[in-house]
Design a protein around this motif. Structure first.
Motif, short mmCIF file in Angstrom:
data_model
loop_
_atom_site.label_atom_id
_atom_site.label_comp_id
_atom_site.label_asym_id
_atom_site.label_seq_id
_atom_site.Cartn_x
_atom_site.Cartn_y
_atom_site.Cartn_z
N GLU A 73 0.81 -1.22 0.00
CA GLU A 73 0.00 0.00 0.00
C GLU A 73 0.84 1.27 0.00
O GLU A 73 0.35 2.33 -0.34
N ASN A 74 2.13 1.17 0.41
CA ASN A 74 3.01 2.32 0.27
C ASN A 74 4.41 1.86 -0.16
O ASN A 74 4.77 0.70 0.01
N TYR A 75 5.15 2.79 -0.74
CA TYR A 75 6.43 2.45 -1.36
C TYR A 75 7.49 2.01 -0.35
O TYR A 75 8.28 1.13 -0.63
N GLU A 76 7.51 2.64 0.83
CA GLU A 76 8.52 2.29 1.82
C GLU A 76 8.40 0.82 2.24
O GLU A 76 9.39 0.11 2.33
N VAL A 77 7.17 0.35 2.46
CA VAL A 77 6.96 -1.04 2.85
C VAL A 77 7.34 -1.97 1.70
O VAL A 77 7.97 -3.01 1.90
N ALA A 78 6.98 -1.59 0.47
CA ALA A 78 7.33 -2.40 -0.70
C ALA A 78 8.85 -2.52 -0.83
O ALA A 78 9.38 -3.62 -1.07
N VAL A 79 9.57 -1.41 -0.65
CA VAL A 79 11.03 -1.42 -0.74
C VAL A 79 11.61 -2.30 0.36
O VAL A 79 12.48 -3.15 0.11
N LYS A 80 11.12 -2.13 1.58
CA LYS A 80 11.63 -2.90 2.72
C LYS A 80 11.43 -4.40 2.51
O LYS A 80 12.34 -5.20 2.73
N ASN A 81 10.24 -4.80 2.08
CA ASN A 81 9.96 -6.22 1.86
C ASN A 81 10.80 -6.80 0.72
O ASN A 81 11.27 -7.93 0.81
N THR A 82 10.96 -6.03 -0.35
CA THR A 82 11.75 -6.51 -1.49
C THR A 82 13.21 -6.68 -1.08
O THR A 82 13.83 -7.70 -1.42
N ILE A 83 13.76 -5.73 -0.35
CA ILE A 83 15.16 -5.83 0.08
C ILE A 83 15.33 -7.00 1.05
O ILE A 83 16.35 -7.69 1.02
N SER A 84 14.33 -7.25 1.87
CA SER A 84 14.37 -8.40 2.78
C SER A 84 14.47 -9.70 1.97
O SER A 84 15.27 -10.59 2.30
N ASP A 85 13.68 -9.82 0.91
CA ASP A 85 13.74 -11.00 0.04
C ASP A 85 15.11 -11.11 -0.64
O ASP A 85 15.67 -12.21 -0.73
N ILE A 86 15.63 -9.98 -1.11
CA ILE A 86 16.94 -9.97 -1.76
C ILE A 86 18.01 -10.45 -0.78
O ILE A 86 18.87 -11.27 -1.12
N GLU A 87 17.94 -9.97 0.46
CA GLU A 87 18.95 -10.34 1.45
C GLU A 87 18.92 -11.84 1.76
O GLU A 87 19.96 -12.46 1.91
N LYS A 88 17.73 -12.44 1.81
CA LYS A 88 17.63 -13.89 2.02
C LYS A 88 18.33 -14.63 0.88
O LYS A 88 19.06 -15.60 1.12
N GLN A 89 18.12 -14.17 -0.35
CA GLN A 89 18.75 -14.82 -1.49
C GLN A 89 20.27 -14.63 -1.47
O GLN A 89 21.02 -15.54 -1.83
N LEU A 90 20.71 -13.44 -1.05
CA LEU A 90 22.16 -13.18 -0.98
C LEU A 90 22.82 -14.07 0.07
O LEU A 90 23.94 -14.56 -0.15
N LYS A 91 22.15 -14.29 1.19
CA LYS A 91 22.71 -15.18 2.22
C LYS A 91 22.88 -16.59 1.68
O LYS A 91 23.91 -17.23 1.89
N LYS A 92 21.87 -17.09 0.96
CA LYS A 92 21.97 -18.42 0.36
C LYS A 92 23.11 -18.47 -0.65
O LYS A 92 23.86 -19.44 -0.70
N ARG A 93 23.23 -17.41 -1.47
CA ARG A 93 24.29 -17.38 -2.48
C ARG A 93 25.66 -17.38 -1.81
O ARG A 93 26.58 -18.07 -2.24
N LYS A 94 25.80 -16.59 -0.74
CA LYS A 94 27.08 -16.52 -0.04
C LYS A 94 27.44 -17.88 0.55
O LYS A 94 28.60 -18.30 0.48
N GLU A 95 26.45 -18.58 1.13
CA GLU A 95 26.70 -19.91 1.68
C GLU A 95 27.16 -20.88 0.60
O GLU A 95 28.09 -21.66 0.81
N SER A 96 26.55 -20.82 -0.57
CA SER A 96 26.94 -21.75 -1.64
C SER A 96 28.32 -21.38 -2.20
O SER A 96 29.05 -22.24 -2.65
#
Length: 100
Positions: A73-96
């Motif tokens: 419903e607002n851009y700040e929440v959308a940005v925060k959630n998207t970056i959270s998803d990106i960070e999860k993927q980056l952690k997995k990539r770093k582990e591999s």
């Protein structure tokens, strides 16, 4: 050093939102120095239910690119959630990367 491109689609550019995005993304470049580029797309959607604020982020790095998006419903929440998803993927990539 990672470069960040921010594109506003169907909405006016916002200095406050640009600063907010940089404040959220820049720490990722410190934590993951192998990041090359972040492309951020802020879009206004036509959704009669109310969630019209979309954020899409594509990260360039060694190997396949990482992509995440969210609609809120607002851009700040959308940005925060998207970056959270990106960070999860980056952690997995770093582990591999470190396990090989």
């Amino acid at each position: 050093m990672m470069t960040t491109e921010i594109q506003f689609v169907k909405i006016a550019t916002s200095d406050a939102l640009t600063t907010y995005i940089h404040n959220k993304i820049d720490p990722l470049a410190t934590k993951y120095p192998w990041l090359i580029k972040a492309q951020v797309f802020i879009k206004k959607l036509n959704d009669p239910k109310g969630k019209t604020c979309s954020c899409e982020i594509e990260m360039s790095l060694p190997g396949p690119r990482i992509y995440a998006s969210s609609i809120e419903e607002n851009y700040e929440v959308a940005v925060k959630n998207t970056i959270s998803d990106i960070e999860k993927q980056l952690k997995k990539r770093k582990e591999s990367m470190t396990s090989h």
